[in-house]
Structures are given as structure tokens and as C-alpha cells.
Write an enzyme that holds these catalytic residues in place. Structure first.
Site, PDB file in Angstrom:
ATOM      1  N   ASP A   1       0.773  -1.205  -0.051  1.00  0.00           N
ATOM      2  CA  ASP A   1      -0.037   0.084   0.027  1.00  0.00           C
ATOM      3  C   ASP A   1       0.693   1.524   0.015  1.00  0.00           C
ATOM      4  O   ASP A   1       0.233   2.612  -0.255  1.00  0.00           O
ATOM      5  CB  ASP A   1      -1.006  -0.135   1.204  1.00  0.00           C
ATOM      6  CG  ASP A   1      -0.278  -0.297   2.539  1.00  0.00           C
ATOM      7  OD1 ASP A   1       0.787   0.252   2.741  1.00  0.00           O
ATOM      8  OD2 ASP A   1      -0.931  -0.761   3.306  1.00  0.00           O
TER       9      ASP A   1
ATOM     10  N   HIS B   1       6.395  -7.908  -1.454  1.00  0.00           N
ATOM     11  CA  HIS B   1       5.310  -8.495  -1.974  1.00  0.00           C
ATOM     12  C   HIS B   1       5.150  -7.438  -2.997  1.00  0.00           C
ATOM     13  O   HIS B   1       3.959  -7.370  -3.594  1.00  0.00           O
ATOM     14  CB  HIS B   1       4.242  -8.975  -0.972  1.00  0.00           C
ATOM     15  CG  HIS B   1       4.484 -10.036  -0.404  1.00  0.00           C
ATOM     16  ND1 HIS B   1       3.558 -10.720   0.642  1.00  0.00           N
ATOM     17  CD2 HIS B   1       5.127 -11.125  -0.691  1.00  0.00           C
ATOM     18  CE1 HIS B   1       4.049 -11.666   1.200  1.00  0.00           C
ATOM     19  NE2 HIS B   1       4.905 -12.030   0.390  1.00  0.00           N
TER      20      HIS B   1
HETATM   21  C1  BJW Z   1      -3.857  -6.382  13.743  1.00  0.00           C
HETATM   22  C2  BJW Z   1      -4.471  -5.097  13.632  1.00  0.00           C
HETATM   23  C3  BJW Z   1      -3.888  -4.169  14.411  1.00  0.00           C
HETATM   24  C4  BJW Z   1      -5.407  -6.529  12.414  1.00  0.00           C
HETATM   25  N1  BJW Z   1      -2.764  -4.242  14.990  1.00  0.00           N
HETATM   26  N2  BJW Z   1      -2.435  -6.150  14.291  1.00  0.00           N
HETATM   27  C5  BJW Z   1       5.811 -23.198   2.701  1.00  0.00           C
HETATM   28  C6  BJW Z   1       4.900 -23.625   3.190  1.00  0.00           C
HETATM   29  C7  BJW Z   1       3.469 -23.409   2.787  1.00  0.00           C
HETATM   30  C8  BJW Z   1       3.235 -22.916   1.595  1.00  0.00           C
HETATM   31  C9  BJW Z   1       4.407 -22.311   1.003  1.00  0.00           C
HETATM   32  C10 BJW Z   1       5.693 -22.344   1.209  1.00  0.00           C
HETATM   33  N3  BJW Z   1       6.482 -21.596   0.674  1.00  0.00           N
HETATM   34  C11 BJW Z   1       5.565 -21.058  -0.149  1.00  0.00           C
HETATM   35  C12 BJW Z   1       4.247 -21.319  -0.096  1.00  0.00           C
HETATM   36  C13 BJW Z   1       3.176 -21.090  -1.129  1.00  0.00           C
HETATM   37  C14 BJW Z   1       2.575 -19.678  -0.930  1.00  0.00           C
HETATM   38  C15 BJW Z   1       2.177 -19.650   0.627  1.00  0.00           C
HETATM   39  O1  BJW Z   1       2.697 -19.055   1.551  1.00  0.00           O
HETATM   40  N4  BJW Z   1       0.843 -20.227   0.966  1.00  0.00           N
HETATM   41  C16 BJW Z   1       0.388 -20.238   2.280  1.00  0.00           C
HETATM   42  C17 BJW Z   1      -0.812 -19.486   2.215  1.00  0.00           C
HETATM   43  C18 BJW Z   1       0.150 -21.708   2.640  1.00  0.00           C
HETATM   44  N5  BJW Z   1       3.493 -18.678  -1.131  1.00  0.00           N
HETATM   45  C19 BJW Z   1       3.774 -18.177  -2.301  1.00  0.00           C
HETATM   46  O2  BJW Z   1       3.357 -18.733  -3.173  1.00  0.00           O
HETATM   47  C20 BJW Z   1       5.075 -17.105  -2.251  1.00  0.00           C
HETATM   48  N6  BJW Z   1       5.897 -17.465  -3.194  1.00  0.00           N
HETATM   49  C21 BJW Z   1       6.854 -18.273  -3.286  1.00  0.00           C
HETATM   50  O3  BJW Z   1       7.038 -18.784  -2.321  1.00  0.00           O
HETATM   51  O4  BJW Z   1       7.410 -18.289  -4.335  1.00  0.00           O
HETATM   52  C22 BJW Z   1       8.379 -19.554  -4.434  1.00  0.00           C
HETATM   53  C23 BJW Z   1       7.387 -20.520  -5.100  1.00  0.00           C
HETATM   54  C24 BJW Z   1       7.258 -20.551  -6.428  1.00  0.00           C
HETATM   55  C25 BJW Z   1       6.167 -21.379  -6.886  1.00  0.00           C
HETATM   56  C26 BJW Z   1       5.594 -22.416  -5.992  1.00  0.00           C
HETATM   57  C27 BJW Z   1       5.919 -22.585  -4.760  1.00  0.00           C
HETATM   58  C28 BJW Z   1       6.789 -21.387  -4.163  1.00  0.00           C
HETATM   59  C29 BJW Z   1       4.278 -15.744  -2.698  1.00  0.00           C
HETATM   60  C30 BJW Z   1       3.282 -15.239  -1.633  1.00  0.00           C
HETATM   61  C31 BJW Z   1       2.735 -13.739  -2.360  1.00  0.00           C
HETATM   62  C32 BJW Z   1       1.653 -13.238  -1.323  1.00  0.00           C
HETATM   63  N7  BJW Z   1       0.855 -12.552  -2.040  1.00  0.00           N
HETATM   64  C33 BJW Z   1       0.006 -11.892  -1.158  1.00  0.00           C
HETATM   65  C34 BJW Z   1      -0.768 -10.658  -2.294  1.00  0.00           C
HETATM   66  C35 BJW Z   1       0.076  -9.686  -2.515  1.00  0.00           C
HETATM   67  C36 BJW Z   1      -0.606  -8.595  -3.626  1.00  0.00           C
HETATM   68  C37 BJW Z   1      -1.671  -7.937  -3.052  1.00  0.00           C
HETATM   69  O5  BJW Z   1      -1.820  -7.253  -2.103  1.00  0.00           O
HETATM   70  O6  BJW Z   1      -2.689  -8.108  -3.805  1.00  0.00           O
HETATM   71  O7  BJW Z   1       0.445 -10.939  -0.224  1.00  0.00           O
HETATM   72  S1  BJW Z   1      -1.129 -12.654  -0.271  1.00  0.00           S
HETATM   73  C38 BJW Z   1      -1.569 -11.765   1.134  1.00  0.00           C
HETATM   74  O8  BJW Z   1      -0.955 -12.401   2.116  1.00  0.00           O
HETATM   75  C39 BJW Z   1      -0.490 -10.658   0.732  1.00  0.00           C
HETATM   76  C40 BJW Z   1       0.091 -10.147   2.216  1.00  0.00           C
HETATM   77  O9  BJW Z   1       1.234  -9.539   2.168  1.00  0.00           O
HETATM   78  C41 BJW Z   1       0.324 -11.718   2.555  1.00  0.00           C
HETATM   79  C42 BJW Z   1       0.187 -11.866   4.053  1.00  0.00           C
HETATM   80  O10 BJW Z   1      -0.832 -11.341   4.756  1.00  0.00           O
HETATM   81  P1  BJW Z   1      -0.890 -10.599   6.028  1.00  0.00           P
HETATM   82  O11 BJW Z   1      -0.063  -9.165   5.931  1.00  0.00           O
HETATM   83  O12 BJW Z   1      -0.303 -11.327   7.161  1.00  0.00           O
HETATM   84  O13 BJW Z   1      -2.296 -10.285   6.358  1.00  0.00           O
HETATM   85  P2  BJW Z   1      -3.479 -10.928   6.930  1.00  0.00           P
HETATM   86  O14 BJW Z   1      -4.687 -10.455   6.614  1.00  0.00           O
HETATM   87  O15 BJW Z   1      -3.395 -12.594   6.766  1.00  0.00           O
HETATM   88  O16 BJW Z   1      -3.301 -10.929   8.447  1.00  0.00           O
HETATM   89  C43 BJW Z   1      -3.397  -9.523   9.293  1.00  0.00           C
HETATM   90  C44 BJW Z   1      -3.107  -9.815  10.708  1.00  0.00           C
HETATM   91  O17 BJW Z   1      -3.107  -8.440  11.421  1.00  0.00           O
HETATM   92  C45 BJW Z   1      -4.070 -10.878  11.532  1.00  0.00           C
HETATM   93  O18 BJW Z   1      -3.025 -11.557  12.127  1.00  0.00           O
HETATM   94  C46 BJW Z   1      -4.592  -9.746  12.451  1.00  0.00           C
HETATM   95  O19 BJW Z   1      -4.630 -10.407  13.707  1.00  0.00           O
HETATM   96  C47 BJW Z   1      -3.709  -8.864  12.509  1.00  0.00           C
HETATM   97  N8  BJW Z   1      -4.143  -7.400  13.016  1.00  0.00           N
HETATM   98  N9  BJW Z   1      -5.457  -5.505  12.994  1.00  0.00           N
HETATM   99  C48 BJW Z   1      -2.237  -5.314  14.992  1.00  0.00           C
HETATM  100  N10 BJW Z   1      -4.779  -3.020  14.550  1.00  0.00           N
END
Ligand code: BJW
Ligand code: ZN
Length: 245
Positions: A107, A122
Site C-alpha cells: 500500500d 510483495h
Molecule cells: C492487527 C491489527 C492491528 C489486524 N494491530 N495487528 C511453505 C509452506 C506452505 C506454503 C508455501 C511455503 N512456501 C511457499 C508457499 C506457497 C505460498 C504460501 O505461503 N501459501 C500459504 C498461504 C500456505 N507462498 C507463495 O506462493 C509465495 N511465493 C513463493 O513462495 O515463491 C516460491 C514458489 C514458487 C512457486 C511455487 C511455490 C513457491 C508468494 C506469496 C505472495 C503473497 N501475496 C499476497 C498478495 C500480494 C498482492 C496484493 O496485495 O494483492 O500478499 S497474499 C497476501 O498475504 C498479501 C500479504 O502480504 C500476505 C500476508 O498477509 P498478512 O499481511 O499477514 O495479512 P493477514 O490479513 O493474513 O493478517 C493480518 C494480521 O493483522 C492478522 O493476524 C490480524 O490479527 C492482525 N491485525 N488488525 C495489529 N490493528
């Protein structure tokens, strides 16, 4: 939600002693600026889950739908302001020489709050990259005149973000790993710690000897592993940590 003063004092001591500090942020830090998180309430757009839209397959299937989602998000982000949590991290950067902010957020609110040493693992929602010719540019307009937008070459650009199944930008990821590996203190703020490889940075830092402090309103998979896990909102806890640090 504030943090208890004794714990805050302990982390202030760790902050003062640390020559290097890494901070990993996620969508939760921007939640109080009015930007929906991915997995919490508001993580739904129309009838789609954010996780189903943030994939190369979703874009290939329907670039128009994908761009409508990104256009809606860009418009929302454009009207949002950095909150006290973003501002506190910018202030921390000014105080700590070896500081790195690793953000999963696209953002740009950290930049707008004044942070400079940022690794955006990301990508960035304000960047566009042509799927035909590969050229990349920045477009700060909150609402694009044409959806999907067009590149000068006639191709359709995509948002310059990292979707599931895609690799992270190599140089940025390398810098993030290095910061985590060398940090003496890591703060993990507002991330569900579900998405890899980003979530792996927490364990990496800890195994390399860093103290790790989590700030999150809810429990996450790393809560039990870290040195201190606070159920607190970022906009309250981060400024509290800076008080006389
Ligand atoms: C507060 C609050 C307040 C609220 N104060 N707190 C190993 C194991 C399993 C799977 C995989 C692995 N390695 C890779 C994978 C696959 C996959 C993955 O992780 N999958 C899992 C879901 C299982 N990863 C990928 O594919 C990544 N690439 C990769 O590994 O490349 C190598 C590869 C290639 C080919 C095949 C396999 C591997 C890429 C990941 C890309 C993530 N992209 C996104 C979208 C970005 C674009 C967009 O914005 O549109 O990124 S998805 C989305 O999730 C976004 C975020 O950055 C990301 C993380 O989310 P985040 O920021 O944690 O948000 P939330 O909503 O989940 O959590 C919010 C938190 O805030 C909560 O805990 C609340 O409690 C808290 N909160 N208010 C403090 N006021
Ligand atoms: Zn092009």
C-alpha cells in the site's frame, strides 16, 4: 489495547541495546488506516476471497475482474492516511542505525509515513508491469481511466505485486533475509504469519539469535515461538515502545 508497562520497558531495553533491528509488517498495521486485511473481516471483495484473486491464474482468467479489485483497493489506499503505528516505525528508523523495515504490504503507507529503509517483499500496488513487453512504470492515479489499463505496446499490464506461486523479487528478498539473519531484535507487527516465505523470516531471526517480539490483536502461528507476544494494536503498541526509548 496497550501493552503492560513492565513488558514495554523490557522491550525498550532490548531496543536500546540492539545494534540492528528488523521489523516485519503485514496488513494489520494498515488496518487502522481503513485498509482491509486479507484474512480478517473485510477480506472479502464482492463475493471473492482475496486469496483467490491474488494469483496469476485469476489474472489470466479475467484481467478485467482482477483490475477492478486492484482499482478499488488503489482508490481506498489513496484516501487512507498512515497511522501512529506507521509513524512510530519511521521514528524508530531515525533512532536505530542498523534498521530494516521488511513489509509484506503493497500500500505504500510506510513510505508516506517517512520510512526509507524498506524492503517491499510483495511488491507495490502503484507499480504496473506490462505482461507483453515487460516494461514497468509507476502510476499514482487512484482510479485508472481504462480497465484493464494498456501499455504503449498494446499489451495489458499487471499490478507490480507478488501473487501466490510467484517468486519474490530476488534482490529485495536477499536483503530481507540478511536483515533478519543479522537482527538483534525483530518486531513482527500485524501479520497472520501464514504466508511463506515471509513468515519464515521470524524463525530465521530467532535461530540466528534475535529477540523476537510480536504485536498483533490476535494469536498467530508464531505467537508461541517468540520471546514476547502482545495482543495489542500496532497503532497503540508501537508508539508506546518509543516512549523514552
Ligand atoms: C492487527 C491489527 C492491528 C489486524 N494491530 N495487528 C511453505 C509452506 C506452505 C506454503 C508455501 C511455503 N512456501 C511457499 C508457499 C506457497 C505460498 C504460501 O505461503 N501459501 C500459504 C498461504 C500456505 N507462498 C507463495 O506462493 C509465495 N511465493 C513463493 O513462495 O515463491 C516460491 C514458489 C514458487 C512457486 C511455487 C511455490 C513457491 C508468494 C506469496 C505472495 C503473497 N501475496 C499476497 C498478495 C500480494 C498482492 C496484493 O496485495 O494483492 O500478499 S497474499 C497476501 O498475504 C498479501 C500479504 O502480504 C500476505 C500476508 O498477509 P498478512 O499481511 O499477514 O495479512 P493477514 O490479513 O493474513 O493478517 C493480518 C494480521 O493483522 C492478522 O493476524 C490480524 O490479527 C492482525 N491485525 N488488525 C495489529 N490493528
Ligand atoms: Zn508493453
Amino acid at each position: 489495547m496497550a501493552i503492560d508497562e513492565a513488558s514495554a520497558a523490557m522491550v525498550r531495553e532490548w531496543l536500546t541495546a540492539a545494534a540492528s533491528v528488523a521489523v516485519l509488517t503485514g496488513a494489520g498495521i494498515s488496518a487502522e488506516s481503513g485498509i482491509p486485511t486479507f484474512r480478517g473481516p473485510g477480506g472479502l471483495w464482492r463475493t471473492y476471497r482475496a486469496e483467490d484473486l491474488a494469483t496469476p491464474q485469476a489474472f489470466a482468467r479475467d484481467p478485467q475482474l482482477s483490475w477492478e479489485w486492484y482499482d478499488w483497493r488503489r482508490a481506498n489506499i489513496a484516501t487512507a492516511q498512515p497511522n501512529a503505528g506507521h509513524l512510530a516505525l519511521a521514528e524508530l528508523e531515525r533512532r536505530v542505525p542498523g534498521f530494516t523495515l521488511i513489509t509484506q504490504n503493497v500500500d505504500g503507507l510506510h513510505d508516506r509515513a517517512g520510512s526509507r529503509r524498506i524492503q517491499k517483499i510483495h511488491g507495490d500496488i502503484w507499480t504496473l508491469r506490462c505482461t507483453a513487453c515487460g516494461c514497468e512504470w509507476r502510476d499514482p492515479r487512484p482510479s485508472l481511466p481504462e480497465l484493464p489499463p494498456r501499455c504503449g505496446c498494446g499489451g495489458i499490464p499487471r499490478p507490480g505485486v507478488v501473487w501466490f506461486g510467484e517468486g519474490l523479487p530476488e534482490d529485495i528478498w536477499t536483503a530481507a533475509v540478511e536483515a533478519a539473519r543479522t537482527a538483534e531484535l525483530m518486531l513482527v507487527v500485524g501479520t497472520s504469519a501464514l504466508v511463506y516465505p515471509a513468515a519464515g523470516l521470524v524463525q530465521l531471526a530467532q535461530l540466528a539469535g534475535a529477540k523476537v517480539v510480536e504485536i498483533n490483536v490476535a494469536k498467530t502461528p508464531v505467537s508461541a515461538l517468540v520471546d514476547l507476544s502482545w495482543r495489542a494494536s500496532a497503532s497503540i503498541a508501537l508508539p508506546q515502545l518509543l516512549q523514552s526509548a
